[in-house]
Design an enzyme around this catalytic site. Structure first.
Site, PDB file in Angstrom:
ATOM      1  N   LYS A 210     -24.040  75.014  -0.555  1.00  0.00           N
ATOM      2  CA  LYS A 210     -23.059  75.998  -0.228  1.00  0.00           C
ATOM      3  C   LYS A 210     -23.291  76.492   1.010  1.00  0.00           C
ATOM      4  O   LYS A 210     -24.355  76.843   1.594  1.00  0.00           O
ATOM      5  CB  LYS A 210     -22.773  76.913  -1.201  1.00  0.00           C
ATOM      6  N   LYS A 212     -22.872  79.518   3.946  1.00  0.00           N
ATOM      7  CA  LYS A 212     -22.612  80.851   3.884  1.00  0.00           C
ATOM      8  C   LYS A 212     -21.714  81.301   5.586  1.00  0.00           C
ATOM      9  O   LYS A 212     -22.261  80.840   6.361  1.00  0.00           O
ATOM     10  CB  LYS A 212     -23.637  81.865   4.123  1.00  0.00           C
ATOM     11  N   ASP A 240     -18.376  79.926   1.749  1.00  0.00           N
ATOM     12  CA  ASP A 240     -18.334  81.112   1.343  1.00  0.00           C
ATOM     13  C   ASP A 240     -18.072  82.084   2.721  1.00  0.00           C
ATOM     14  O   ASP A 240     -19.079  82.579   3.059  1.00  0.00           O
ATOM     15  CB  ASP A 240     -19.099  81.533   0.412  1.00  0.00           C
ATOM     16  N   ASN A 242     -16.976  85.138   2.505  1.00  0.00           N
ATOM     17  CA  ASN A 242     -16.900  86.689   2.195  1.00  0.00           C
ATOM     18  C   ASN A 242     -15.468  87.248   2.690  1.00  0.00           C
ATOM     19  O   ASN A 242     -15.423  88.494   2.824  1.00  0.00           O
ATOM     20  CB  ASN A 242     -17.991  87.551   2.652  1.00  0.00           C
ATOM     21  N   GLU A 265     -14.939  79.640  -1.745  1.00  0.00           N
ATOM     22  CA  GLU A 265     -15.288  80.984  -2.314  1.00  0.00           C
ATOM     23  C   GLU A 265     -14.981  81.985  -1.495  1.00  0.00           C
ATOM     24  O   GLU A 265     -15.093  82.163  -0.339  1.00  0.00           O
ATOM     25  CB  GLU A 265     -17.038  81.193  -2.511  1.00  0.00           C
ATOM     26  N   ASN A 294     -17.323  86.227  -6.145  1.00  0.00           N
ATOM     27  CA  ASN A 294     -18.214  87.080  -6.608  1.00  0.00           C
ATOM     28  C   ASN A 294     -17.920  88.466  -5.928  1.00  0.00           C
ATOM     29  O   ASN A 294     -18.656  89.393  -6.082  1.00  0.00           O
ATOM     30  CB  ASN A 294     -19.857  86.914  -6.287  1.00  0.00           C
ATOM     31  N   ASP A 318     -22.952  87.078 -11.494  1.00  0.00           N
ATOM     32  CA  ASP A 318     -24.284  87.552 -11.377  1.00  0.00           C
ATOM     33  C   ASP A 318     -24.908  88.442 -12.283  1.00  0.00           C
ATOM     34  O   ASP A 318     -24.116  89.605 -12.562  1.00  0.00           O
ATOM     35  CB  ASP A 318     -24.324  88.259  -9.840  1.00  0.00           C
ATOM     36  N   HIS A 344     -23.633  84.029  -8.517  1.00  0.00           N
ATOM     37  CA  HIS A 344     -24.066  84.288  -7.054  1.00  0.00           C
ATOM     38  C   HIS A 344     -25.579  84.891  -7.145  1.00  0.00           C
ATOM     39  O   HIS A 344     -26.300  85.300  -8.150  1.00  0.00           O
ATOM     40  CB  HIS A 344     -23.239  85.317  -6.544  1.00  0.00           C
ATOM     41  N   ASN A 346     -28.608  87.014  -4.598  1.00  0.00           N
ATOM     42  CA  ASN A 346     -28.968  87.938  -3.182  1.00  0.00           C
ATOM     43  C   ASN A 346     -30.237  87.606  -2.925  1.00  0.00           C
ATOM     44  O   ASN A 346     -31.080  87.020  -3.815  1.00  0.00           O
ATOM     45  CB  ASN A 346     -28.606  89.455  -3.434  1.00  0.00           C
TER      46      ASN A 346
END
Length: 451
Positions: A210, A212, A240, A242, A265, A294, A318, A344, A346
């Site tokens: 994946k 970001k 993803d 965001n 995502e 997420n 998460d 997900h 961090n």
């Protein structure tokens, strides 16, 4: 004398810790040289130790410390009642507007993450040790698998040298480990992203990746996705951003990726007076790609609306948002409904890595490969027996409870680093000033796209 009942909690420690990070890029900016976490360490009357890890920052640390009187002296077996008491006595601060992170405002992340889930983890660790069962056997319908598939979490990385000595990022250029050496370098092109994925596959055996997004223009990021799919034709490739893209842009750049992307995502966020859940429902009507999140389903009320609108196919639940029992309950519901569960992550240490292994081991059905940032922190372990990722699968500990042993010497070193930091709260805008002077977060502009 016969002693009845489970052991009681005799001590609760809250220890804030810090570790080193790369200049990873996201929509919210650039990661600082450090990341912070909070640890919960419980002792019980049987002499056992239970551990938990949660997001960092003073707000979360203070919230955890306020819970000490509600935990110490309580039987481990009443962990649900302990958590219920914490929930009933907690209050919302005025700054929590209920918006969650549907626009990826990092300052609001501390309101989405629930500090008490670190306590839940530590209590389950103790209960598992008392019952002589792995923690995953105490969740949902018990253990479903012995290993958990994980994906290679790819990031664009900026040049740390641009921050000079003001932000002293860790330099691993002399490491004999190819991944450790690479992960601190600049990687902003498709070729470099493919190199990143190749190096991760060689070290951890990842089959799926994946990326970001939310860093470059969406069309540029899709070039990296195409390059990844060309290099790994049988791999599942996801991205993803965001919610950085508008609905129109997301439809335009994602339609040609049908058959290349496995899922997308959070492609778009709120706009024109409509919530992310409404906008993503329109995206799903226009593009034949599974959608994960997420951001728009981070609690049960949000999930109700996301499900009613059919906004998502995959909920990345998460445990630090949902709790350990809640995350597995979400997995059960999604499985019953024919949808997909995942998690997900961090920046985190190996305590969270272990906790995620247990949660995913208890998730029924066929979860999507789990995210983990831990590969970017590998080597900074706080455990003496960190679970390994082998051939793309995270191994689930078999010993009772979490099944791992905390290394207090390493914990105190990480605590000392935390105490030396100028700030304990995440702020991805600070490092961005060295890349783009005057940079400010904009949920509708990728991090490196300004003007």
């Amino acid at each position: 004398m016969t002693i009845k009942g489970t052991p009681t909690v005799t001590r609760m420690q809250v220890i804030p810790v810090a570790g080193y990070d790369s200049m990873l890029m996201t929509l919210s900016g650039a990661h600082a040289p450090w990341f912070t976490r909070n640890l919960v360490i419980l002792k019980d009357s049987a002499g056992n130790t239970g551990i938990g890890e949660i997001h960092g920052g003073d707000y979360t640390c203070e919230a955890l410390r306020s819970c000490v009187p509600l935990v110490v002296g309580q039987p481990v077996g009443k962990y649900r009642a302990i958590l219920d008491t914490i929930h009933k006595t907690s209050t919302h601060v005025p700054e929590d507007d209920g918006e969650g992170i549907q626009s990826l405002d990092i300052s609001k992340l501390k309101y989405v993450v629930k500090a008490e889930w670190a306590i839940e983890c530590a209590l389950l660790d103790l209960l598992g040790q008392y019952l002589d069962l792995p923690m995953c056997e105490l969740l949902g319908d018990g253990k479903q698998r012995d290993q958990v598939e994980t994906l290679g979490y790819l990031f664009y990385v900026s040049d740390k040298a641009k921050a000079g000595t003001a932000l002293p990022y860790l330099d691993e250029s002399g490491s004999s480990d190819p991944w450790f050496c690479l992960r601190r370098q600049e990687m902003l092109t498709p070729d470099r992203i493919v190199e990143q994925a190749q190096t991760l596959q060689e070290k951890y055996g990842f089959r799926n990746f994946k990326l970001k997004g939310g860093v470059l223009n969406g069309a540029e990021e899709m070039e990296s996705v195409r390059a990844l799919k060309k290099r790994f034709p049988t791999g599942r490739i996801n991205i993803d951003p965001n919610g950085a893209w508008s609905l129109a842009e997301a439809i335009d750049i994602c339609r040609p990726m049908e058959g290349i992307l496995t899922y997308i995502e959070d492609p778009c966020g709120p706009e024109s007076g409509y919530s992310s859940r409404e906008i993503m429902a329109e995206f799903k009507n226009a593009v034949r790609l599974p959608v994960a999140t997420n951001m728009i389903a981070t609690d049960w009320r949000q999930f109700y609306h996301a499900a009613a609108l059919k906004s998502v196919d995959i909920v990345l639940a998460d445990p630090h948002f949902w709790g350990f029992g809640g995350s597995v309950r979400m997995a059960q519901i999604l499985n019953d409904w024919g949808l997909t569960w995942g998690s997900h992550s961090n920046n985190h240490f190996d305590i969270t890595l272990t906790a995620f292994a247990h949660v995913a081991a208890a998730a029924p059905g066929n979860p999507t490969a789990l995210d983990t940032h831990w590969i970017w922190q590998d080597g900074q372990n706080l455990l003496k027996d960190t679970p390994r990722i082998v051939d793309g699968y995270l191994q689930v500990p078999e010993k009772p409870g979490m099944g791992v042993t905390i290394d207090m010497e390493r914990v105190m070193e990480a605590n000392a680093l935390y105490n030396r930091l100028p700030s304990h709260d995440r702020d991805d805008a600070v490092a961005m000033q060295y890349l783009i002077p005057g940079w400010k977060f904009d949920s509708k502009k990728p991090a490196l796209v300004r003007g």
